[in-house]
Design a protein around this motif. Structure first.
Motif, PDB file in Angstrom:
ATOM      1  N   ASN A 106       2.347   1.831  -3.392  1.00 24.72           N
ATOM      2  CA  ASN A 106       1.355   2.261  -4.387  1.00 24.72           C
ATOM      3  C   ASN A 106       0.695   3.586  -4.037  1.00 24.72           C
ATOM      4  O   ASN A 106      -0.319   3.952  -4.645  1.00 24.72           O
ATOM      5  CB  ASN A 106       0.288   1.174  -4.548  1.00 24.72           C
ATOM      6  N   THR A 107       1.268   4.302  -3.062  1.00 18.40           N
ATOM      7  CA  THR A 107       0.744   5.613  -2.672  1.00 18.40           C
ATOM      8  C   THR A 107       1.772   6.684  -2.985  1.00 18.40           C
ATOM      9  O   THR A 107       2.720   6.887  -2.213  1.00 18.40           O
ATOM     10  CB  THR A 107       0.403   5.651  -1.171  1.00 18.40           C
ATOM     11  N   LEU A 120      -6.368   3.376   1.341  1.00 23.18           N
ATOM     12  CA  LEU A 120      -6.157   2.247   0.435  1.00 23.18           C
ATOM     13  C   LEU A 120      -6.309   0.921   1.173  1.00 23.18           C
ATOM     14  O   LEU A 120      -6.837  -0.058   0.625  1.00 23.18           O
ATOM     15  CB  LEU A 120      -4.757   2.355  -0.190  1.00 23.18           C
ATOM     16  N   ALA A 159       0.834  -1.211   0.000  1.00 24.90           N
ATOM     17  CA  ALA A 159       0.000   0.000   0.000  1.00 24.90           C
ATOM     18  C   ALA A 159       0.864   1.255   0.000  1.00 24.90           C
ATOM     19  O   ALA A 159       0.561   2.235  -0.693  1.00 24.90           O
ATOM     20  CB  ALA A 159      -0.924  -0.012   1.212  1.00 24.90           C
ATOM     21  N   ASP A 217      -3.705   8.697   2.865  1.00 28.85           N
ATOM     22  CA  ASP A 217      -4.014   7.985   1.615  1.00 28.85           C
ATOM     23  C   ASP A 217      -3.701   6.489   1.733  1.00 28.85           C
ATOM     24  O   ASP A 217      -4.424   5.652   1.174  1.00 28.85           O
ATOM     25  CB  ASP A 217      -3.215   8.588   0.454  1.00 28.85           C
ATOM     26  N   ILE A 218      -2.638   6.165   2.464  1.00 26.90           N
ATOM     27  CA  ILE A 218      -2.279   4.749   2.654  1.00 26.90           C
ATOM     28  C   ILE A 218      -3.362   4.042   3.457  1.00 26.90           C
ATOM     29  O   ILE A 218      -3.794   2.932   3.114  1.00 26.90           O
ATOM     30  CB  ILE A 218      -0.916   4.635   3.374  1.00 26.90           C
TER      31      ILE A 218
END
Length: 346
Positions: free
Chosen positions: A288-289, A300, A285, A296-297
């Motif tokens: 991909n952030t 997700l 995560a 935001d993490i």
């Protein structure tokens, strides 16, 4: 070009090394005082952060002092027996022990004293040996690399605690991964290790890495900084990129694929294999952030702050991420975020 000054071998003190002056000074000052302020240090850090090299540097410095004895042990051995055997095998020390009528023949060390009963307790033997060394103004440093929480290690640290309570001149340096050190600290009767100072090795100064590359490869300041940024201050990466660049006649841009593969094959695969499924999920995560914003993490992952914080703390302790910027996390190791993305599977 001349012989390559960089090294790809874990634990070997390389020709090109950026010393950790502050941490080294702390340990040396603590150990060498007339009344030492500490007698044990725990050295932690992710693989490739120079734990063994750091410990070796301190050991070598103390070896130069005639009043210090340095013994290196392996946590896989019977540590107490190995320590007694190492001490008794050194001729000068053996004479000291014989003069003190310390009979170690029971243990098969060959140190036999006539008209003196052999000592049958290893703890008693070590106590008498250290008492004898103390009378001769000597101090003993024991160094143990990559500790694990096995029975031998637990017996040794328990005995070490007893010896220090008797104010005997024994000192201890241990290196280990975060999880192994924590497991040893959590073992029964090992709580004194929680009070022991811990040196958590961090990234090298990017400027120091750049200065090294600039000097060895005769490149511009900007090129050296670009090259250093590719290591993120990770000591093993500093050695690998330097080594491969040296072999490629000083052109680092042509070795980046090989550099990345080397980190993956020799470090990242092992780190990844030792992570839990949840740790891998969180790292994926983060990878991909873009920007690494924790809000935001968490979105997700669909978890709240209380659920995320234990993972954040553990991954920081493992040396995989940093949380220096409030509200954000980022990876410590070069190319590790792309490695995570490439290797993660549900």
């Amino acid at each position: 070009m001349n012989n390559n000054p960089y090294s790809l071998i874990f634990g070997q003190e390389p020709e090109q090394m950026i010393s950790r002056l502050s941490e080294t000074s702390d340990v040396m000052e603590s150990f060498t005082r007339e009344n030492p302020s500490q007698n044990v240090y725990l050295i932690t850090g992710v693989r490739g952060y120079g734990k063994t090299v750091f410990m070796t540097e301190i050991s070598n410095r103390l070896r130069k002092n005639k009043d210090w004895i340095v013994v290196e042990l392996s946590s896989e051995d019977d540590l107490l027996l190995e320590l007694a055997a190492e001490l008794s095998s050194e001729n000068t020390l053996a004479e000291i022990f014989k003069s003190a009528k310390i009979n170690l023949s029971f243990w098969g060390f060959g140190l036999e004293v006539s008209n003196t009963a052999p000592i049958t307790s290893i703890q008693t033997a070590l106590t008498k040996m250290l008492e004898s060394l103390s009378k001769h103004g000597k101090r003993l440093l024991v160094s143990i690399d990559e500790v694990v929480s096995n029975e031998s290690m637990r017996k040794f640290t328990s005995t070490f605690q007893i010896l220090t309570q008797k104010k005997l001149p024994i000192f201890l340096l241990m290196t280990g991964l975060y999880d192994n050190i924590r497991e040893l600290q959590d073992a029964k009767n090992m709580t004194f290790l929680y009070r022991a100072p811990k040196i958590d090795l961090k990234a090298l100064s990017i400027r120091a890495v750049a200065d090294n590359y600039r000097k060895n490869f005769n490149i511009s300041r900007d090129e050296a900084l670009s090259m250093a940024d590719l290591t993120r201050g990770y000591p093993f990466a500093f050695q690998v990129l330097g080594y491969l660049t040296w072999e490629n006649d000083g052109n680092y841009s042509n070795v980046l694929d090989e550099y990345r593969r080397y980190l993956e094959d020799y470090v990242y695969d092992k780190i990844w294999s030792e992570l839990s499924a949840r740790d891998r999920l969180v790292l994926n995560a983060i990878a991909n952030t873009p920007g690494g914003k924790i809000l935001d993490i968490r979105a997700l992952l669909n978890i709240d702050t209380n659920q995320f914080n234990p993972y954040r703390k553990r991954l920081i302790n493992k040396g995989l991420i940093t949380g220096e910027k409030r509200g954000y996390v980022s990876f410590c190791l070069p190319f590790f975020e792309s490695y995570v993305i490439d290797n993660y599977s549900d």
